[in-house]
Design an enzyme around this catalytic site. Structure first.
Site, mmCIF file in Angstrom:
data_model
loop_
_atom_site.group_PDB
_atom_site.id
_atom_site.type_symbol
_atom_site.label_atom_id
_atom_site.label_comp_id
_atom_site.label_asym_id
_atom_site.label_seq_id
_atom_site.Cartn_x
_atom_site.Cartn_y
_atom_site.Cartn_z
ATOM 1 N N ILE A 16 53.267 -32.620 -12.825
ATOM 2 C CA ILE A 16 51.930 -32.346 -12.278
ATOM 3 C C ILE A 16 50.895 -33.115 -13.088
ATOM 4 O O ILE A 16 49.978 -33.732 -12.535
ATOM 5 C CB ILE A 16 51.623 -30.830 -12.277
ATOM 6 C CG1 ILE A 16 52.596 -30.107 -11.347
ATOM 7 C CG2 ILE A 16 50.184 -30.567 -11.855
ATOM 8 C CD1 ILE A 16 52.461 -28.600 -11.342
ATOM 9 N N ASN A 107 58.498 -18.360 -19.610
ATOM 10 C CA ASN A 107 57.139 -18.915 -19.664
ATOM 11 C C ASN A 107 56.071 -17.964 -20.178
ATOM 12 O O ASN A 107 55.046 -18.410 -20.698
ATOM 13 C CB ASN A 107 56.721 -19.397 -18.259
ATOM 14 C CG ASN A 107 57.442 -20.668 -17.845
ATOM 15 O OD1 ASN A 107 58.007 -21.374 -18.688
ATOM 16 N ND2 ASN A 107 57.435 -20.961 -16.550
ATOM 17 N N ASP A 161 48.741 -22.980 -1.565
ATOM 18 C CA ASP A 161 49.179 -22.143 -0.436
ATOM 19 C C ASP A 161 48.155 -22.212 0.699
ATOM 20 O O ASP A 161 48.511 -22.281 1.875
ATOM 21 C CB ASP A 161 49.377 -20.697 -0.910
ATOM 22 C CG ASP A 161 50.221 -20.649 -2.176
ATOM 23 O OD1 ASP A 161 51.344 -21.171 -2.135
ATOM 24 O OD2 ASP A 161 49.733 -20.139 -3.197
ATOM 25 N N HIS A 189 50.920 -15.676 -5.952
ATOM 26 C CA HIS A 189 51.508 -16.989 -5.595
ATOM 27 C C HIS A 189 53.026 -16.815 -5.690
ATOM 28 O O HIS A 189 53.648 -17.141 -6.698
ATOM 29 C CB HIS A 189 51.006 -18.069 -6.561
ATOM 30 C CG HIS A 189 51.685 -19.397 -6.356
ATOM 31 N ND1 HIS A 189 51.587 -20.115 -5.186
ATOM 32 C CD2 HIS A 189 52.492 -20.130 -7.172
ATOM 33 C CE1 HIS A 189 52.299 -21.234 -5.290
ATOM 34 N NE2 HIS A 189 52.862 -21.260 -6.480
#
Ligand code: NAD
Ligand code: LMR
Length: 330
Positions: A16, A107, A161, A189
């Site tokens: 990203i 994470n 989304d 999400h």
């Protein structure tokens, strides 16, 4: 020329990051008159830091007029020093067959230290957008660990989304994507998110009036949006990156420019109890901005179908919160 905006991006050498940094440096995020300084944060690992060095060389080679400095670092204090925006992207992506919340164990902990470092170092006006998954609950972790930073300065990304939903509706109706407005994503999400087609509009008419195919809307449309991330992982063998970076640009632009009259956009914010959602959850709502501050749109009508979908996504966020109880601060 304006004073440069300092933008921290974690995971800057990742997929990203590679699509995002160049967009920010080119002016796509803050406009053609706003210089930026990029704080690029990576893990203290030789491979990651070498990759980051290469990305910095490429940024140099673009000779972007708006890029006034680059701070590549693996030190969180240096990385968040004086930043006005913290884009928390760095985290492990899921693989095929996983749900995003399966990443919490890997994470979640990243966002405790980053939340604290933001509180210690960032500018007072710092706004933090969490992208690394599961982004809503990671944002909750960062927010609760960032003592002294107002909760309303934390966000998690559901714009990808929203963009996905708009394209699906436009295709089905045979219109340009720009004809679709008021496309709210409610909740997490994740596979429980609710893309609210009842309140979405096509050329200002309610979507169910334009797309009469109710079964497609209730089943196929919702499932396609909910499962789009997984479909991309299946097709590419890697999770979405360019479209995710584009959604980061869209989110920041939406938060920093006035929202078009009558419209809204989707972003997860800290619930104040609006629509009966548990206070403190990072919940995606329809939001409007005046360019400086944001508010949840409060008068969106919800029928029983929508209420049930919103309850399901809230329940999942409560479950995720309970899974990370040991990581939450204040
Ligand atoms: P990637 O593996 O290509 O890159 C991640 C980068 O983050 C790596 O370079 C890694 O070294 C770095 N990193 C890991 N831990 C870090 C830390 N503690 N501090 C700083 N850097 C760290 O992954 P990617 O494809 O860029 O995706 C990043 C995250 O974004 C994933 O969790 C993914 O699931 C998520 N994502 C979210 C959305 C969304 O809509 N919210 C969309 C796409 C991807
Ligand atoms: C996406 O929606 O594409 C990202 O959250 C990546 C994923 O794991 O689906």
């Amino acid at each position: 020329m304006n004073t440069p905006i300092r933008v921290a991006i974690t995971g800057a050498a990742g997929q990203i990051g590679y699509s995002l940094l160049f967009r920010i440096a080119s002016g796509a995020m803050f406009g053609p008159n706003q210089p930026v300084i990029l704080h690029l944060i990576e893990i203290p690992d030789e491979k990651a830091m070498n990759a980051l060095q290469g990305v910095c060389m490429e940024l140099d080679d673009c000779a972007f007029p708006l890029l006034k400095g680059i701070v590549p670092t693996s030190d969180l204090d240096a990385g968040f020093q004086g930043v006005n925006w913290a884009l928390l992207v760095g985290a492990v992506p899921r693989k095929a067959g996983m749900e995003r919340k399966d990443l919490l164990g890997l994470n979640g902990r990243i966002f405790t230290g980053q939340g604290r470092a933001i509180a210690r170092n960032a500018a007072k006006d710092v706004r933090t957008l969490v992208v690394g998954n599961p982004c809503n609950t990671n944002a909750l972790i960062a927010m609760t660990n960032a003592a002294g930073v107002p909760a309303r300065q934390f966000f998690a990304m559901t714009m990808l989304d929203e963009n996905r939903a708009k394209t699906q509706l436009a295709r089905k109706a045979g219109v340009e994507v720009t004809a679709v407005s008021n496309m709210a994503i409610w909740g997490n999400h994740s596979a429980t998110m609710y893309p609210d087609f009842f309140n979405a509009r096509i050329t200002n008419r309610p979507v169910p009036d334009v797309i009469g195919h109710r079964e497609w809307l209730e089943k196929d449309f919702i499932a396609t949006v909910q499962q789009r991330g997984a479909a991309i992982i299946k097709a590419r063998g890697l999770s979405s990156a360019a479209s995710a970076a584009n959604a980061v640009v869209d989110t920041v632009r939406n938060l920093t420019t006035p929202t078009r009259e009558g419209d809204w956009f989707s972003v997860a914010v800290c619930s104040d109890g609006s629509y009966g959602i548990e206070k403190g959850l990072m919940f995606s709502y329809p939001v409007r901005s005046n360019g400086k501050d944001w508010s949840v749109v409060l008068d969106v009508p919800l029928n029983d179908f929508s209420k049930a979908k919103i309850a399901a996504t809230e329940a999942e966020l409560k479950e995720e919160k309970s899974m990370v109880a040991d990581l939450l601060g204040k």
